[in-house]
Design a protein around this motif. Structure first.
Motif, PDB file in Angstrom:
ATOM      1  N   SER A 226       0.867  -1.650   0.059  1.00 18.09           N
ATOM      2  CA  SER A 226       0.646  -0.086  -0.044  1.00 18.09           C
ATOM      3  C   SER A 226       0.704   0.926  -0.487  1.00 18.09           C
ATOM      4  CB  SER A 226      -1.278  -0.413   1.633  1.00 18.09           C
ATOM      5  OG  SER A 226      -0.118   0.484   2.362  1.00 18.09           O
ATOM      6  N   ARG A 227       0.205   2.292  -0.401  1.00 17.80           N
ATOM      7  CA  ARG A 227       0.857   3.480  -0.011  1.00 17.80           C
ATOM      8  C   ARG A 227       0.816   4.075   1.139  1.00 17.80           C
ATOM      9  NH1 ARG A 227       0.168   7.753  -4.992  1.00 17.80           N
ATOM     10  NH2 ARG A 227       1.330   6.197  -6.604  1.00 17.80           N
ATOM     11  N   ILE A 228       0.197   4.019   1.929  1.00 17.45           N
ATOM     12  CA  ILE A 228       0.498   3.759   3.086  1.00 17.45           C
ATOM     13  C   ILE A 228       2.080   3.734   4.167  1.00 17.45           C
ATOM     14  CG2 ILE A 228      -0.213   4.218   5.322  1.00 17.45           C
ATOM     15  CD1 ILE A 228      -3.184   4.928   4.375  1.00 17.45           C
ATOM     16  N   HIS A 229       1.840   1.932   3.598  1.00 17.09           N
ATOM     17  CA  HIS A 229       3.366   1.001   4.037  1.00 17.09           C
ATOM     18  C   HIS A 229       4.395   1.758   3.642  1.00 17.09           C
ATOM     19  CE1 HIS A 229       5.331  -2.072   5.438  1.00 17.09           C
ATOM     20  NE2 HIS A 229       5.667  -2.411   4.092  1.00 17.09           N
ATOM     21  N   ASN A 230       3.995   2.239   2.337  1.00 18.00           N
ATOM     22  CA  ASN A 230       5.433   1.908   1.657  1.00 18.00           C
ATOM     23  C   ASN A 230       5.740   3.491   2.143  1.00 18.00           C
ATOM     24  OD1 ASN A 230       5.493  -0.108   0.324  1.00 18.00           O
ATOM     25  ND2 ASN A 230       4.326   1.097  -1.688  1.00 18.00           N
ATOM     26  N   ARG A 231       5.503   4.475   2.146  1.00 14.52           N
ATOM     27  CA  ARG A 231       5.601   5.879   2.457  1.00 14.52           C
ATOM     28  C   ARG A 231       6.209   5.711   3.750  1.00 14.52           C
ATOM     29  NH1 ARG A 231       4.638  11.504   1.929  1.00 14.52           N
ATOM     30  NH2 ARG A 231       5.535  12.614   3.084  1.00 14.52           N
ATOM     31  N   ALA A 232       5.294   5.322   4.474  1.00 14.20           N
ATOM     32  CA  ALA A 232       6.021   4.682   6.118  1.00 14.20           C
ATOM     33  C   ALA A 232       8.092   4.193   5.864  1.00 14.20           C
ATOM     34  CB  ALA A 232       4.960   3.892   7.240  1.00 14.20           C
ATOM     35  N   LEU A 233       7.755   3.470   5.176  1.00 13.03           N
ATOM     36  CA  LEU A 233       8.898   2.058   5.019  1.00 13.03           C
ATOM     37  C   LEU A 233      10.271   3.417   4.243  1.00 13.03           C
ATOM     38  CD1 LEU A 233      10.475   0.102   4.671  1.00 13.03           C
ATOM     39  CD2 LEU A 233       9.926  -1.026   2.646  1.00 13.03           C
ATOM     40  N   SER A 234       9.568   3.760   3.556  1.00  7.86           N
ATOM     41  CA  SER A 234      10.905   4.906   3.344  1.00  7.86           C
ATOM     42  C   SER A 234      11.071   5.883   3.789  1.00  7.86           C
ATOM     43  CB  SER A 234      10.440   5.839   1.198  1.00  7.86           C
ATOM     44  OG  SER A 234       9.387   6.484   1.565  1.00  7.86           O
ATOM     45  N   GLU A 235      10.419   6.526   4.832  1.00  6.18           N
ATOM     46  CA  GLU A 235      10.883   7.648   6.009  1.00  6.18           C
ATOM     47  C   GLU A 235      11.898   6.426   6.453  1.00  6.18           C
ATOM     48  OE1 GLU A 235       8.814  10.073   9.317  1.00  6.18           O
ATOM     49  OE2 GLU A 235       7.993   9.212   7.533  1.00  6.18           O
ATOM     50  N   GLU A 236      10.923   5.635   7.385  1.00 11.85           N
ATOM     51  CA  GLU A 236      12.624   5.009   8.167  1.00 11.85           C
ATOM     52  C   GLU A 236      13.630   4.604   7.429  1.00 11.85           C
ATOM     53  OE1 GLU A 236      12.615   0.165  10.456  1.00 11.85           O
ATOM     54  OE2 GLU A 236      10.859   1.117   9.493  1.00 11.85           O
ATOM     55  N   ARG A 237      13.515   4.494   6.401  1.00 10.37           N
ATOM     56  CA  ARG A 237      15.014   3.877   5.956  1.00 10.37           C
ATOM     57  C   ARG A 237      16.219   5.504   5.415  1.00 10.37           C
ATOM     58  NH1 ARG A 237      12.777   0.604   0.583  1.00 10.37           N
ATOM     59  NH2 ARG A 237      12.558  -1.695   0.895  1.00 10.37           N
ATOM     60  N   ALA A 238      15.365   6.694   4.829  1.00 10.37           N
ATOM     61  CA  ALA A 238      16.119   7.941   4.538  1.00 10.37           C
ATOM     62  C   ALA A 238      16.249   7.976   6.414  1.00 10.37           C
ATOM     63  CB  ALA A 238      14.765   9.012   4.224  1.00 10.37           C
ATOM     64  N   ASN A 239      15.426   7.733   7.132  1.00 12.41           N
ATOM     65  CA  ASN A 239      15.783   8.197   8.254  1.00 12.41           C
ATOM     66  C   ASN A 239      17.144   7.657   9.315  1.00 12.41           C
ATOM     67  OD1 ASN A 239      14.101  10.065   8.324  1.00 12.41           O
ATOM     68  ND2 ASN A 239      12.173   9.244   9.946  1.00 12.41           N
ATOM     69  N   ALA A 240      17.120   6.830   9.192  1.00 18.35           N
ATOM     70  CA  ALA A 240      17.995   5.621   9.423  1.00 18.35           C
ATOM     71  C   ALA A 240      19.867   6.013   9.141  1.00 18.35           C
ATOM     72  CB  ALA A 240      18.407   3.171   9.075  1.00 18.35           C
ATOM     73  N   VAL A 241      19.457   5.968   7.284  1.00 12.42           N
ATOM     74  CA  VAL A 241      20.407   7.218   6.961  1.00 12.42           C
ATOM     75  C   VAL A 241      21.118   8.584   7.511  1.00 12.42           C
ATOM     76  CG1 VAL A 241      22.234   8.269   5.054  1.00 12.42           C
ATOM     77  CG2 VAL A 241      20.740   5.823   5.333  1.00 12.42           C
ATOM     78  N   THR A 242      19.984   9.114   7.315  1.00  9.73           N
ATOM     79  CA  THR A 242      20.579   9.951   8.174  1.00  9.73           C
ATOM     80  C   THR A 242      21.414  10.371  10.661  1.00  9.73           C
ATOM     81  OG1 THR A 242      19.092  12.092   7.063  1.00  9.73           O
ATOM     82  CG2 THR A 242      19.047  12.902   9.217  1.00  9.73           C
ATOM     83  N   ASP A 243      20.125   9.633  10.700  1.00  8.49           N
ATOM     84  CA  ASP A 243      20.791   9.167  11.870  1.00  8.49           C
ATOM     85  C   ASP A 243      22.013   9.184  12.703  1.00  8.49           C
ATOM     86  OD1 ASP A 243      18.357   9.827  12.448  1.00  8.49           O
ATOM     87  OD2 ASP A 243      17.667   7.994  12.698  1.00  8.49           O
ATOM     88  N   TYR A 244      22.357   8.299  11.361  1.00 10.82           N
ATOM     89  CA  TYR A 244      24.354   7.405  11.417  1.00 10.82           C
ATOM     90  C   TYR A 244      25.089   8.463  10.808  1.00 10.82           C
ATOM     91  CZ  TYR A 244      28.247   4.267  10.825  1.00 10.82           C
ATOM     92  OH  TYR A 244      29.114   3.693  11.068  1.00 10.82           O
ATOM     93  N   LEU A 245      24.435   8.951   9.866  1.00 13.95           N
ATOM     94  CA  LEU A 245      25.415  10.349   9.294  1.00 13.95           C
ATOM     95  C   LEU A 245      25.683  11.382  10.304  1.00 13.95           C
ATOM     96  CD1 LEU A 245      24.262  11.087   5.566  1.00 13.95           C
ATOM     97  CD2 LEU A 245      26.441   9.897   6.417  1.00 13.95           C
ATOM     98  N   ILE A 246      24.560  11.943  11.167  1.00 14.22           N
ATOM     99  CA  ILE A 246      24.606  12.706  12.063  1.00 14.22           C
ATOM    100  C   ILE A 246      24.997  11.576  13.660  1.00 14.22           C
ATOM    101  CG2 ILE A 246      23.643  14.089  13.752  1.00 14.22           C
ATOM    102  CD1 ILE A 246      21.205  13.719  12.130  1.00 14.22           C
ATOM    103  N   ALA A 247      25.656  10.733  13.891  1.00 14.27           N
ATOM    104  CA  ALA A 247      25.900   9.963  14.968  1.00 14.27           C
ATOM    105  C   ALA A 247      27.456  10.089  14.278  1.00 14.27           C
ATOM    106  CB  ALA A 247      26.188   8.683  14.840  1.00 14.27           C
ATOM    107  N   ARG A 248      27.614  10.407  13.330  1.00 13.76           N
ATOM    108  CA  ARG A 248      29.321  10.171  12.795  1.00 13.76           C
ATOM    109  C   ARG A 248      29.745  11.699  12.412  1.00 13.76           C
ATOM    110  NH1 ARG A 248      32.946   8.809  11.773  1.00 13.76           N
ATOM    111  NH2 ARG A 248      33.699   8.060   9.923  1.00 13.76           N
ATOM    112  N   GLY A 249      29.025  12.614  13.149  1.00 17.35           N
ATOM    113  CA  GLY A 249      29.740  13.792  12.557  1.00 17.35           C
ATOM    114  C   GLY A 249      28.836  14.936  11.532  1.00 17.35           C
TER     115      GLY A 249
END
Length: 302
Positions: A226-249
């Motif tokens: 579903s669109r709703i599921h895919n939107r949430a999943l893409s947000e989870e994917r992007a946030n995981a990358v962003t959080d790691y980059l922030i943790a790395r400085g």
């Protein structure tokens, strides 16, 4: 670029050496004016050798790549076509046999000759051995050959310093990581060890290059579900990358994070669409007009 067999190379070398007209133009530095200059940074290490009358011979080692070589000239002296590279004995070493290296394509423009890492290292080995690598090609303005010869005088010490410079290079260069992609399995959002290595390299580079002022992280999914599921999943994917980059400085305010769901497929193959992309932008660069960049994201910065 393939290295030729020794028999073929020796035949080509004989043709160059024994059919060379007496009027061949040879450009090269002598004992009295042979200089090498090393430019050092974490982005590249460059050894430049002025060739009087011709231009410059340059060994360049970019971060994340192998050592390469090119000739640079403001004058059009060589005719485009196939040239020969030979490691010759300098005048003060009579009797040493020349060593063929390979054929090289001579192009038009200010950098007529570029060599791959294997040929480059063959030239370095010759210089360290006290020899003189020489590039020969027919002149642009006549039927006579033009010879560009590198001098080994003052090379060894500068090459040792170059090797020290290489030890301090970043693991990657801008071209290698300015656009990166992380792929996932079905419904996956976890980062793999290989993904962490990529993100570590991105973070290291961004912190070293003060001209990078924006990092765009865009999460995507395939069109299964579903669109709703895919939107949430893409947000989870992007946030995981962003959080790691922030943790790395990387400062949070440098990062723009967006979730696109299945809006912007990159391919008809589902596996190609399950992705997070990371795009770097330098000061003064015009933002790329990509569909993913123009989509309505979750508005998260950092």
């Amino acid at each position: 670029m393939k290295l030729l067999s020794r028999q073929t190379m020796m035949a080509g070398l004989a043709l160059v050496l024994f059919s060379m007209p007496a009027g061949a133009s040879t450009y090269g530095a002598g004992i009295e004016n042979s200089e090498w200059y090393l430019a050092e940074s974490v982005f590249d290490c460059t050894l430049t050798h002025p060739v009087p009358g011709f231009g410059r011979a340059v060994f360049r080692h970019r971060a994340g790549e192998y050592l390469g070589f090119y000739l640079e000239s403001d004058l059009r002296l060589m005719r485009p076509g196939q040239g020969m590279v030979v490691v010759e004995a300098p005048a003060w070493r009579p009797g040493a046999n020349p060593r063929p290296v390979g054929k090289v394509q001579v192009a038009d423009g200010s950098r007529p000759v570029k060599m791959d890492p294997r040929m480059t290292m063959a030239m370095v080995a010759g210089l360290l051995d006290g020899m003189a690598p020489t590039v020969t090609r027919q002149a642009w303005y006549s039927s006579e050959p033009v010879r560009v010869r590198l001098s080994n005088i003052n090379f060894k010490n500068h090459f040792n310093n170059y090797r020290s410079c290489v030890g301090g290079l970043l693991p990657v260069n801008y071209d290698q990581i300015k656009r990166s992609r992380i792929r996932y399995g079905v419904d996956g959002s976890r980062l793999s060890p290989r993904d962490y290595e990529l993100l570590d390299n991105i973070a290291t580079y961004v912190q070293a290059d003060s001209t990078v002022d924006r990092v765009f992280v865009d999460g995507h999914t395939d069109r299964v579900g579903s669109r709703i599921h895919n939107r949430a999943l893409s947000e989870e994917r992007a946030n995981a990358v962003t959080d790691y980059l922030i943790a790395r400085g990387i400062p949070a305010d440098m990062i723009t994070t967006r979730a696109h769901g299945d809006q912007f497929p990159a391919s008809t193959r589902h596996s190609e669409n399950r992705r997070t992309t990371i795009r770097l932008e330098r000061q003064g660069e015009r933002p790329d007009l990509q569909r993913a960049s123009g989509g309505q994201g979750n508005g998260r910065n950092g």
